[in-house]
Design a protein around this motif. Structure first.
Motif, short mmCIF file in Angstrom:
data_model
loop_
_atom_site.label_atom_id
_atom_site.label_comp_id
_atom_site.label_asym_id
_atom_site.label_seq_id
_atom_site.Cartn_x
_atom_site.Cartn_y
_atom_site.Cartn_z
N THR A 120 38.54 -57.27 88.35
CA THR A 120 39.73 -56.59 88.87
C THR A 120 40.82 -57.57 89.30
O THR A 120 41.75 -57.19 90.02
CB THR A 120 39.36 -55.67 90.05
N GLN A 121 40.70 -58.83 88.89
CA GLN A 121 41.71 -59.83 89.23
C GLN A 121 42.86 -59.80 88.23
O GLN A 121 42.66 -59.51 87.05
CB GLN A 121 41.08 -61.23 89.25
N ASP A 122 44.05 -60.12 88.71
CA ASP A 122 45.21 -60.18 87.81
C ASP A 122 45.13 -61.40 86.89
O ASP A 122 45.63 -61.37 85.76
CB ASP A 122 46.50 -60.23 88.63
N SER A 124 42.42 -64.21 85.22
CA SER A 124 40.98 -64.36 84.95
C SER A 124 40.35 -65.39 85.88
O SER A 124 40.74 -66.56 85.86
CB SER A 124 40.76 -64.80 83.50
N GLN A 151 32.93 -53.90 82.11
CA GLN A 151 33.30 -52.68 82.79
C GLN A 151 32.17 -52.28 83.72
O GLN A 151 31.03 -52.70 83.56
CB GLN A 151 33.60 -51.56 81.81
N LYS A 161 37.40 -50.45 83.87
CA LYS A 161 37.44 -51.50 82.86
C LYS A 161 38.15 -52.74 83.41
O LYS A 161 38.97 -52.64 84.32
CB LYS A 161 38.14 -51.00 81.60
N ALA A 162 37.83 -53.86 82.83
CA ALA A 162 38.35 -55.13 83.32
C ALA A 162 39.87 -55.21 83.18
O ALA A 162 40.43 -54.86 82.14
CB ALA A 162 37.71 -56.29 82.57
N THR A 163 40.52 -55.64 84.25
CA THR A 163 41.94 -55.96 84.20
C THR A 163 42.14 -57.21 83.35
O THR A 163 43.02 -57.28 82.49
CB THR A 163 42.49 -56.19 85.62
N THR A 164 41.31 -58.20 83.61
CA THR A 164 41.25 -59.42 82.80
C THR A 164 39.78 -59.77 82.63
O THR A 164 38.93 -59.37 83.44
CB THR A 164 41.97 -60.60 83.47
#
Length: 291
Positions: A120-122, A124, A151, A161-164
């Protein structure tokens, strides 16, 4: 960035990587695959994640594995105390039903543990799943969804799902066999104890104040000590502690004072059996061959 540039960048952060490890890291980054590092304790598996996060100028998120680790501790859990307080406040205000339920099972009440935080980080992050062999096989199953699809399924919220995509490094000391399913999802390399030249480069990078002759003696001593039949073989971190102890005591030559040398072995020998085995005579013999 080529693997050679990566190796140079890691060295700039104080981590001297072998060619094999640098290539494995480069492939993991290029292919977007998790990298499983296996090897004895103390060879620098955990430290590589810290150095890589600094090279990438990104956050390091660490999950320390242990027996009994479960999803609530590794992925997410709900903030139950805050939920109870919200339910109580809503009841006093006359609110009930689905409105309150939707509120308390929203992202605002979700406590992110390392695995969920990593997706969930902007930017990676580097996700270090440390000592995965200490967790049980049931926990490995929790990892598969994250490592294959990046995910997390939460019954109350659905699939996040993954942000990055995080840069994933797993470490194992080989205390138990890992599942084939987990291994298939990872690139793999075995991390050996560094050879003499590499360990000398590590010492110079981390403790540049150590004089050249003493540095060679320190590394030679530790390398010879690893050839003894010990319960706990000293790793790179112990070698650095040994060097710091010698510098703190003003020791310029390992053969000058056998009694002081023996006292510094507390930095290298971590069991009573090992300390009893490496007598002053044995330590003196090793020091004599260390130059």
């Amino acid at each position: 960035m080529t693997w050679m540039n990566l190796k140079t960048s890691l060295a700039g952060k104080g981590y001297v990587a072998s060619e094999n490890l640098a290539v494995a890291l480069h492939l993991g980054l290029s292919l977007g695959r998790p990298l499983l590092l296996e090897g004895a304790a103390g060879v620098g598996k955990t430290e590589i994640a810290r150095a890589l996060s600094e090279v990438k100028n990104t956050r390091l998120i660490r999950l320390q594995c242990y027996e009994g680790l479960d999803a609530a501790q590794a992925i997410y859990e709900w903030n139950y105390q805050r939920q109870l307080l919200t339910i109580r406040a809503a009841s006093e205000a006359g609110e009930t039903g689905k409105t309150v339920e939707d509120r308390i099972f929203s992202r605002d009440f979700l406590l992110e543990r390392p695995l969920l935080a990593a997706i969930t980080q902007d930017i990676s992050p580097v996700l270090l799943i440390d000592e995965i062999d200490r967790a049980d096989e049931e926990f490995e199953a929790y990892l598969l969804e994250i490592l294959s699809d990046f995910q997390v399924s939460i019954p109350e919220l659905g699939t996040l799902k993954a942000t990055t995509r995080p840069i994933v490094i797993l470490t194992s000391n080989g205390t138990r066999d890992l599942s084939d399913a987990l291994r298939r999802r990872c690139l793999y390399t075995y991390v050996e104890y560094p050879d003499r030249a590499t360990e000398l480069a590590i010492l110079k990078a981390r403790s540049p104040e150590v004089e050249e002759r003493l540095a060679h003696q320190i590394v030679g001593f530790v390398q010879k000590l690893r050839e003894e039949e010990l319960d706990k073989t000293p790793g790179v971190a112990e070698m650095l502690d040994f060097a710091a102890a010698l510098m703190g005591l003003g020791i310029a030559d390992l053969t000058d004072n056998p009694a002081v040398l023996q006292s510094t072995l507390t930095t290298l020998l971590k069991t009573q059996t090992d300390q009893a085995q490496i007598t002053p005579e044995v330590a003196g013999r090793i020091a004599g061959k260390a130059a």
